[in-house]
Motif scaffolding. Structure first.
Motif, mmCIF file in Angstrom:
data_model
loop_
_atom_site.group_PDB
_atom_site.id
_atom_site.type_symbol
_atom_site.label_atom_id
_atom_site.label_comp_id
_atom_site.label_asym_id
_atom_site.label_seq_id
_atom_site.Cartn_x
_atom_site.Cartn_y
_atom_site.Cartn_z
ATOM 1 N N THR A 3 53.948 31.198 51.770
ATOM 2 C CA THR A 3 54.450 32.490 51.311
ATOM 3 C C THR A 3 54.131 32.657 49.832
ATOM 4 N N TYR A 4 53.644 33.827 49.469
ATOM 5 C CA TYR A 4 53.191 34.089 48.113
ATOM 6 C C TYR A 4 53.852 35.369 47.602
ATOM 7 N N ASP A 5 54.617 35.249 46.562
ATOM 8 C CA ASP A 5 55.329 36.398 46.007
ATOM 9 C C ASP A 5 54.346 37.511 45.650
ATOM 10 N N THR A 6 54.632 38.725 46.080
ATOM 11 C CA THR A 6 53.688 39.821 45.876
ATOM 12 C C THR A 6 53.580 40.224 44.400
ATOM 13 N N ASP A 7 54.647 40.075 43.630
ATOM 14 C CA ASP A 7 54.557 40.358 42.197
ATOM 15 C C ASP A 7 53.619 39.373 41.513
ATOM 16 N N ASP A 8 53.697 38.101 41.913
ATOM 17 C CA ASP A 8 52.786 37.100 41.365
ATOM 18 C C ASP A 8 51.355 37.377 41.801
ATOM 19 N N GLN A 9 51.173 37.831 43.045
ATOM 20 C CA GLN A 9 49.836 38.191 43.502
ATOM 21 C C GLN A 9 49.248 39.310 42.646
ATOM 22 N N GLU A 10 50.077 40.293 42.329
ATOM 23 C CA GLU A 10 49.584 41.400 41.510
ATOM 24 C C GLU A 10 49.208 40.915 40.110
ATOM 25 N N ALA A 11 50.038 40.069 39.540
ATOM 26 C CA ALA A 11 49.740 39.542 38.206
ATOM 27 C C ALA A 11 48.446 38.732 38.231
ATOM 28 N N PHE A 12 48.271 37.921 39.274
ATOM 29 C CA PHE A 12 47.043 37.134 39.389
ATOM 30 C C PHE A 12 45.837 38.054 39.566
ATOM 31 N N SER A 13 45.978 39.100 40.373
ATOM 32 C CA SER A 13 44.876 40.043 40.572
ATOM 33 C C SER A 13 44.494 40.714 39.264
ATOM 34 N N ARG A 14 45.479 41.001 38.427
ATOM 35 C CA ARG A 14 45.183 41.585 37.120
ATOM 36 C C ARG A 14 44.377 40.605 36.264
ATOM 37 N N ASP A 15 44.742 39.336 36.331
ATOM 38 C CA ASP A 15 43.987 38.329 35.590
ATOM 39 C C ASP A 15 42.543 38.251 36.087
ATOM 40 N N VAL A 16 42.378 38.312 37.412
ATOM 41 C CA VAL A 16 41.027 38.249 37.983
ATOM 42 C C VAL A 16 40.216 39.464 37.556
ATOM 43 N N LEU A 17 40.838 40.652 37.571
ATOM 44 C CA LEU A 17 40.135 41.848 37.112
ATOM 45 C C LEU A 17 39.687 41.699 35.659
ATOM 46 N N SER A 18 40.540 41.128 34.841
ATOM 47 C CA SER A 18 40.166 40.900 33.442
ATOM 48 C C SER A 18 39.011 39.910 33.342
ATOM 49 N N THR A 19 39.053 38.865 34.152
ATOM 50 C CA THR A 19 37.978 37.877 34.168
ATOM 51 C C THR A 19 36.662 38.525 34.566
ATOM 52 N N LEU A 20 36.700 39.424 35.526
ATOM 53 C CA LEU A 20 35.486 40.104 35.975
ATOM 54 C C LEU A 20 34.969 41.112 34.956
ATOM 55 N N GLY A 21 35.838 41.536 34.043
ATOM 56 C CA GLY A 21 35.396 42.476 33.021
ATOM 57 C C GLY A 21 35.832 43.903 33.237
ATOM 58 N N TYR A 22 36.911 44.107 33.981
ATOM 59 C CA TYR A 22 37.425 45.461 34.198
ATOM 60 C C TYR A 22 37.879 46.057 32.875
ATOM 61 N N ASP A 23 37.515 47.296 32.626
ATOM 62 C CA ASP A 23 37.838 47.971 31.382
ATOM 63 C C ASP A 23 39.205 48.645 31.515
ATOM 64 N N TRP A 24 40.246 47.981 31.016
ATOM 65 C CA TRP A 24 41.606 48.501 31.159
ATOM 66 C C TRP A 24 41.841 49.758 30.334
ATOM 67 N N GLU A 25 41.004 50.020 29.356
ATOM 68 C CA GLU A 25 41.159 51.247 28.579
ATOM 69 C C GLU A 25 40.721 52.475 29.369
ATOM 70 N N ARG A 26 39.945 52.237 30.425
ATOM 71 C CA ARG A 26 39.488 53.348 31.268
ATOM 72 C C ARG A 26 39.929 53.165 32.722
ATOM 73 N N GLY A 27 40.845 52.250 32.983
ATOM 74 C CA GLY A 27 41.234 51.993 34.360
ATOM 75 C C GLY A 27 42.641 51.450 34.471
ATOM 76 N N ARG A 28 43.105 51.309 35.699
ATOM 77 C CA ARG A 28 44.431 50.767 35.966
ATOM 78 C C ARG A 28 44.434 50.216 37.393
ATOM 79 N N LEU A 29 45.419 49.373 37.680
ATOM 80 C CA LEU A 29 45.613 48.805 39.014
ATOM 81 C C LEU A 29 46.987 49.206 39.522
ATOM 82 N N ASP A 30 47.021 49.750 40.739
ATOM 83 C CA ASP A 30 48.273 50.111 41.397
ATOM 84 C C ASP A 30 48.204 49.663 42.850
#
Length: 508
Positions: free
Chosen positions: A209-236
């Motif tokens: 079982t994996y907490d969904t809030d932790d999954q979201e935080a990890f996904s945000r880290d992965v997006l940053s690692t990939l180079g997602y431009d947070w100034e022009r984007g968001r994750l929901d």
């Protein structure tokens, strides 16, 4: 502004004025896109009646801007002018959209938009309650409306082929069907081989079982690692992962399941590919065809490239598994994670959670059903049973609920008939593009393992993104890879990859 006159005091040319009007139409479409994003992410449940009218009004305004007499005159004048290659390509795209849109009555455009907005809420309710009958009347109406649309565009042709061209205008439906058939013919026996394999492949690296809030935080880290431009984007989060926006504002959504951390992660990486494409389009050409993505086959090639050729590699998991372990206290190795994320399991009912091989059978099922719906060979009331029968025939499994069956995808609630084939077209294109990138740059395994994506990203910017819609699909692929679109590279790739994972015999 899109005006490109070289003399500041000169009168704008017909081409300049054409692009100015197109930019206004694009702004209306962009505003509608934000409202559609809001409806799926943040809008209160009671907002649907007003939102339906808002979107219907914007669709009508956009229709009028694109198809009025002034636009028709500007098009004719621009086409007769002395255009360079880029200008000619932009005018070609405006002409294609104008001809399609001008053939549709405004009332039909408004009705499709309003019905789609209402259908979205009905679909969400139907899926949540496993009640196809809640959605069926809306699906029936959308099928009929889209048939009317196809007839208005070209009453002498296959209506499904006409609708398919909305998403892939430059690859024929015949060609798409041949690629889908070739995938089915090659992948079904390969999947059978894998089912019979005695290879010891890890499949449970992510059990628990994996907490969904932790999954979201990890996904945000992965997006940053990939180079997602947070100034022009968001994750929901949303009921179905999607990407919405343009080169100035591009937002991704995903969904999380506490029992399946891979589903949310791979969906996030997939949507990153869409967003990275949008954000890489020329900013100074926003609102013109030269600042728009080519089509959905190319768009899916970008998402499938990042999901599969980066996100499902052992090198990628070697890079992210330490962070994953910190979030979720797991002792899975990168190899175990790689094997689990690439396991082939034909007992999976959900398309967005499917492996690279069975995924295409999910697409074939949807394609065959929506094609028959639009052609009038299948009634909406028959969809659940036909869906289940095809899953049993192609994958040997039968959904127990419609929520896991014919209600799992959002596309039909939008009236998007003809969309599904682009997922498979994009997958084969992704392999071709990735192979070409490695031909130019060398093996990218080490760079992926070091989270150094710059050279791959720059190659994609240079060979795909910067062109916008200048080239037709095959031209774009040929410019980037040296050959037209083919399934050869994809089939070689999966045979090599899964042959190694599952100890399959070599084949020619």
């Amino acid at each position: 502004m899109s005006t490109e006159t070289t003399d500041a005091d000169a009168e704008p040319t017909a081409y300049d004025r054409l692009l100015d009007r197109y930019e206004r139409m694009s702004a209306v479409a962009s505003a509608a896109g934000v409202l559609q994003w809001d409806q799926q992410v943040t809008m209160p449940e009671g907002g649907t009646p007003a939102r339906s009218k808002e979107l219907s009004t914007l669709s009508s305004i956009g229709h009028d801007l694109l198809t009025d007499d002034e636009m028709a005159e500007l098009l004719e004048t621009a086409e007769a002018g002395d255009l360079d290659d880029e200008q000619a390509a932009a005018v070609r795209e405006v002409r294609r959209e104008f001809d399609r849109e001008a053939s549709k009555p405004r009332e039909l455009v408004e009705e499709i938009s309003e019905t789609s907005s209402e259908a979205l809420s009905a679909w969400e309710e139907a899926k949540a309650n496993d009640d196809f009958e809640t959605f069926a009347p809306y699906l029936e109406e959308l099928v009929e409306l889209r048939r009317e649309e196809a007839a208005a565009i070209d009453d002498d042709r296959d209506p499904y082929a006409v609708l398919f061209e909305e998403y892939e205008p430059y690859l024929s439906l015949d060609r798409a069907e041949r690629i889908l058939e070739r995938l089915k013919e090659a992948l079904v026996p390969m999947i059978d081989e894998i089912a019979d394999s005695d290879a010891d492949v890890t499949t449970d690296a992510f059990s628990g079982t994996y907490d969904t809030d932790d999954q979201e935080a990890f996904s945000r880290d992965v997006l940053s690692t990939l180079g997602y431009d947070w100034e022009r984007g968001r994750l929901d989060t949303s009921s179905h992962p999607f990407t919405s926006g343009n080169q100035h504002d591009c937002r991704v959504t995903t969904r999380f399941d506490e029992s399946d951390p891979l589903g949310g992660l791979t969906a996030t990486v997939h949507e990153f590919g869409h967003a990275f494409y949008n954000l890489g389009l020329p900013q100074d050409r926003w609102g013109t065809p030269l600042g728009e993505s080519r089509d959905l086959s190319v768009h899916e090639s970008q998402s499938r490239l990042w999901e599969n050729h980066v996100g499902r590699t052992e090198a990628f998991w070697e890079q992210i598994i330490p962070a994953f372990a910190e979030y979720f206290d797991t002792d899975a190795t990168a190899r175990e994670a790689y094997e689990s994320v690439n396991q082939v399991y034909d007992d999976n009912l959900i398309r967005v959670e499917a492996d690279e091989l069975t995924y295409h059978l999910h697409i074939v099922i949807r394609f065959e059903i929506e094609r028959d719906l639009i052609r009038g060979d299948l009634d909406v009331s028959e969809v659940p049973e036909v869906w289940n029968d095809k899953y049993e025939e192609y994958l040997g499994i039968r959904p127990e609920t419609d929520a896991e069956g014919c209600l799992q995808d959002i596309h039909w609630s939008h009236g998007n008939f003809g969309y599904f084939p682009t997922y498979s077209l994009g997958s084969v294109m992704a392999t071709q593009l990735f192979d070409a990138a490695e031909d130019d740059l060398g093996d990218l395994t080490e760079e992926i393992g070091d989270a150094e994506f710059g050279r791959l990203q720059e190659w994609l910017r240079e060979n795909v993104h910067r062109h916008g819609a200048r080239y037709q699909t095959n031209e774009l692929v040929a410019q980037a890879t040296g050959e037209e679109l083919t399934a050869d590279a994809f089939l070689s790739y999966v045979r090599e990859k899964y042959g190694a994972l599952y100890d399959l015999e070599e084949s020619v």
